[in-house]
Design a protein around this motif. Sequence first.
Motif, PDB file in Angstrom:
ATOM      1  N   ARG A 119      33.662  44.808  39.036  1.00 19.28           N
ATOM      2  CA  ARG A 119      32.586  43.590  39.358  1.00 19.28           C
ATOM      3  C   ARG A 119      33.308  42.392  39.427  1.00 19.28           C
ATOM      4  O   ARG A 119      33.057  41.246  39.907  1.00 19.28           O
ATOM      5  CB  ARG A 119      31.370  43.563  38.633  1.00 19.28           C
ATOM      6  N   THR A 120      34.033  42.243  38.013  1.00 17.62           N
ATOM      7  CA  THR A 120      34.784  41.265  37.875  1.00 17.62           C
ATOM      8  C   THR A 120      35.751  40.835  39.089  1.00 17.62           C
ATOM      9  O   THR A 120      35.992  39.610  39.425  1.00 17.62           O
ATOM     10  CB  THR A 120      35.649  41.146  36.422  1.00 17.62           C
ATOM     11  N   ASP A 133      35.384  41.760  42.153  1.00 19.05           N
ATOM     12  CA  ASP A 133      34.730  41.287  43.112  1.00 19.05           C
ATOM     13  C   ASP A 133      34.608  39.859  43.115  1.00 19.05           C
ATOM     14  O   ASP A 133      34.851  39.114  44.271  1.00 19.05           O
ATOM     15  CB  ASP A 133      33.318  41.925  42.952  1.00 19.05           C
ATOM     16  N   VAL A 134      34.266  39.266  41.945  1.00 20.56           N
ATOM     17  CA  VAL A 134      34.222  37.807  41.866  1.00 20.56           C
ATOM     18  C   VAL A 134      35.341  36.967  42.112  1.00 20.56           C
ATOM     19  O   VAL A 134      35.554  35.997  43.008  1.00 20.56           O
ATOM     20  CB  VAL A 134      33.584  37.426  40.514  1.00 20.56           C
ATOM     21  N   SER A 152      36.730  34.113  44.865  1.00 22.02           N
ATOM     22  CA  SER A 152      36.675  32.710  44.286  1.00 22.02           C
ATOM     23  C   SER A 152      38.072  32.419  44.052  1.00 22.02           C
ATOM     24  O   SER A 152      39.243  32.952  44.734  1.00 22.02           O
ATOM     25  CB  SER A 152      35.952  33.127  42.857  1.00 22.02           C
TER      26      SER A 152
END
Length: 293
Positions: free
Chosen positions: A206-207, A209-210, A214
């Motif tokens: 998930r990290t 993914d960010v 970004s």
Amino acid sequence: MIPVKQIVAIIGAGNMGGAMAAHLLAQGWTVQVCDIDPSKVAALEKKGALALATPAQAAIDSVAFVVCVVDAAQTAEVLFGDHGLARMLQPGHTVLLCPTIAPQEVENFATRLAAIGVFTVDAPMSGGPARARDGSMSLMVACAPAVYEAQTTLLQAVSAKVFRISDRPGDGARTKLVNNLLAGINLVGAAEVLALAERLGLDAGRTLDVIEQSSGQSWIGSDRLRRAIAGDYAPRAHITLLEKDTRLALEAAKAAGFEGPLGARASQVFAEAHQAGLAELDDAAIFKYLANR
């Protein structure tokens, strides 16, 4: 479709050279291949390649002779060893140098080849085996204008991203080292922050993914760390390759009187991972090394 009468000899059928050979075969080129690993040659023979026992057996009417080995020592052996290309090269022939090696080594090889009337195309590659296989890898090309014109068909056949760097062999190598130093810095940075994310109790996937959507996104970070999260460290590019490339980049920087704050530390991390027993793993294993510290 390229007429099959056009022959290219590829010396070094590893991840990049083998992928390049497969791509040319799919386009209708006649491809000769030589590698110290018979299994790599055999795999390409099944795709239609012609096997060479030694570089010196390459067809004299090849469009070009592509050297796609690992380092300068192997390049010297391929070119000037007992069974090297220099034994059969004729004035007017062209050699493409695709390994990531020191600019001075490229210049030395080009000088030696010029002495026998052979042209050099300094053409290091970037993008990895998948991009070499589909023709979307980058080539950083430095050579005389007439040589570039003569080899345009081949260059465009192997790469959709041919960057014309300069007329001076050695500048392709300089560009590749600058690129790979940044790749090394980016990979170490991405692995560090993902290892930190796990230590903070965050989900690594998930990290990432960010990060990918970004300001921290990098191509090599996404490519390598997706594999690392999955525990996939099968070598596409060994730890030792970026260890070598970042070291060469720092040597080039020193020769130019330049010292930056990040390159040396990133290079040191690759050397440390090597010493920690990860040398034969994919360079995605930088994450494994940092996560276990």
